[in-house]
Design an enzyme around this catalytic site. Structure first.
Site, mmCIF file in Angstrom:
data_model
loop_
_atom_site.group_PDB
_atom_site.id
_atom_site.type_symbol
_atom_site.label_atom_id
_atom_site.label_comp_id
_atom_site.label_asym_id
_atom_site.label_seq_id
_atom_site.Cartn_x
_atom_site.Cartn_y
_atom_site.Cartn_z
ATOM 1 N N HIS A 32 -75.691 -47.891 62.604
ATOM 2 C CA HIS A 32 -76.203 -49.238 62.913
ATOM 3 C C HIS A 32 -77.586 -49.111 63.552
ATOM 4 O O HIS A 32 -77.755 -48.398 64.540
ATOM 5 C CB HIS A 32 -75.227 -49.914 63.870
ATOM 6 C CG HIS A 32 -75.532 -51.338 64.198
ATOM 7 N ND1 HIS A 32 -75.132 -52.394 63.406
ATOM 8 C CD2 HIS A 32 -76.179 -51.886 65.249
ATOM 9 C CE1 HIS A 32 -75.515 -53.531 63.953
ATOM 10 N NE2 HIS A 32 -76.160 -53.253 65.087
ATOM 11 N N ASP A 34 -80.666 -51.219 65.197
ATOM 12 C CA ASP A 34 -81.034 -52.505 65.792
ATOM 13 C C ASP A 34 -82.539 -52.677 65.797
ATOM 14 O O ASP A 34 -83.252 -51.941 66.468
ATOM 15 C CB ASP A 34 -80.519 -52.562 67.237
ATOM 16 C CG ASP A 34 -79.015 -52.748 67.279
ATOM 17 O OD1 ASP A 34 -78.527 -53.721 66.665
ATOM 18 O OD2 ASP A 34 -78.336 -51.917 67.909
ATOM 19 N N GLY A 141 -80.315 -57.949 72.298
ATOM 20 C CA GLY A 141 -81.436 -57.408 73.070
ATOM 21 C C GLY A 141 -81.195 -56.002 73.593
ATOM 22 O O GLY A 141 -82.070 -55.163 73.505
ATOM 23 N N ASP A 180 -70.452 -56.858 67.031
ATOM 24 C CA ASP A 180 -71.570 -56.075 67.564
ATOM 25 C C ASP A 180 -71.851 -56.474 69.003
ATOM 26 O O ASP A 180 -72.235 -57.609 69.288
ATOM 27 C CB ASP A 180 -72.809 -56.325 66.702
ATOM 28 C CG ASP A 180 -73.986 -55.476 67.147
ATOM 29 O OD1 ASP A 180 -73.780 -54.507 67.905
ATOM 30 O OD2 ASP A 180 -75.112 -55.790 66.712
ATOM 31 N N GLY A 181 -71.669 -55.505 69.900
ATOM 32 C CA GLY A 181 -72.026 -55.709 71.301
ATOM 33 C C GLY A 181 -70.817 -55.716 72.216
ATOM 34 O O GLY A 181 -69.874 -56.473 72.015
ATOM 35 N N GLY A 182 -70.845 -54.827 73.190
ATOM 36 C CA GLY A 182 -69.799 -54.814 74.206
ATOM 37 C C GLY A 182 -68.456 -54.277 73.747
ATOM 38 O O GLY A 182 -67.447 -54.432 74.445
HETATM 39 C C1 DX5 Z 1 -77.519 -55.743 70.859
HETATM 40 C C2 DX5 Z 1 -77.383 -54.836 69.673
HETATM 41 C C3 DX5 Z 1 -76.125 -54.022 69.667
HETATM 42 C C4 DX5 Z 1 -76.023 -53.055 70.793
HETATM 43 C C5 DX5 Z 1 -74.629 -52.533 70.877
HETATM 44 O O1 DX5 Z 1 -78.736 -56.433 70.745
HETATM 45 O O2 DX5 Z 1 -77.376 -55.621 68.494
HETATM 46 O O3 DX5 Z 1 -76.001 -53.361 68.431
HETATM 47 O O4 DX5 Z 1 -76.902 -51.978 70.667
HETATM 48 O O5 DX5 Z 1 -74.522 -51.762 72.042
HETATM 49 P P1 DX5 Z 1 -73.269 -51.873 72.995
HETATM 50 O O6 DX5 Z 1 -72.069 -51.400 72.234
HETATM 51 O O7 DX5 Z 1 -73.640 -50.963 74.134
HETATM 52 O O8 DX5 Z 1 -73.145 -53.312 73.431
HETATM 53 ZN ZN ZN Z 2 -76.780 -54.641 66.544
#
Ligand code: DX5
Ligand code: ZN
Length: 220
Positions: A32, A34, A141, A180-182
């Protein structure tokens, strides 16, 4: 089968090539990437050359997540750079259909991403045009943010919209649902039960001393 997509944002940027090799060896399914432009979301990250570099290093599918205000320009750019999936945000453009079509034309599978409080009814119009639905578990972000729990219910709603999509009876495969995220081992089982098929992992995975073990814990 649950696909785990490590997010390069949390990797050791001094050794990206080594990180990509370790992730592939540990059994990661996708990569992935970003892309944040400092306008759509508050950070600056990767340009298309990172995708070109990763494309040369790995056979893993590359999942580019564009958090940019100009997906019409940059969607096709990242598709041409070698991304397999290119996801753009519904909040970013009034020309969503045009941008998704341009990504497909440039050779990638288009995906659509929604921020934590963006109404899911957007999906009703998009599902025929995308291969991936990205339900954000945080505000875009940064990696390492706290999971917004409504994502679990949102995955459930997305799954039912997908089951009832206009072309449900055709041969066109259903879009995958990515969160995606957390994402961590404590929320992953709820997300999987709700219908998620792709889990992005940043902080949780990269903080773990053993990528293979962390990937297994997420899939469980
Ligand atoms: C947030 C990104 C995510 C993030 C995921 O803007 O789109 O892909 O890097 O990271 P974690 O799993 O630490 O939330
Ligand atoms: Zn992402």
């Amino acid at each position: 089968m649950i696909i785990v997509a490590p997010s390069l944002l949390s990797a050791d940027h001094g050794h990206l090539a080594r990180e990509i090799e370790s992730l592939e060896a540990a059994g990661a399914d996708w990569l992935h990437i970003d892309v944040i432009d400092g306008h759509f979301a508050p950070n600056l990250t990767f340009g298309p050359w990172i995708v070109e570099m990763a494309r040369k290093l790995t056979r893993l599918p590359i999942d580019a997540h564009l958090m940019v205000t100009d997906p019409l320009t940059y969607g096709p750019t990242f598709a041409r750079a070698g991304a397999d999936y290119v996801s753009i945000h519904v909040e970013a453009t009034v020309h969503l259909h045009r941008a998704l079509a341009a990504i497909r034309l440039a050779g990638a599978k288009p995906g659509v991403a929604l921020n934590p409080l963006t109404p899911l009814c957007y999906l009703e119009e998009c599902l025929e045009y995308v291969d991936l639905v990205v339900v954000m578990g945080v505000n875009p972000g940064f990696s390492g943010q706290t999971f917004v729990p409504n994502a679990i219910r949102r995955v459930e709603t997305a799954a039912s919209l997908i089951a009832n999509r206009p072309n449900a009876n055709s041969n066109v495969p259903a879009p995958l649902i990515e969160v995606d995220g957390g994402v961590s081992e404590s929320v992953a089982p709820f997300l999987i039960q709700a219908g998620a098929t792709v889990l992005v992992s940043g902080a949780y995975l990269f903080r773990s001393p053993d990528y293979k073990e962390a990937l297994a814990r997420l899939r469980r």
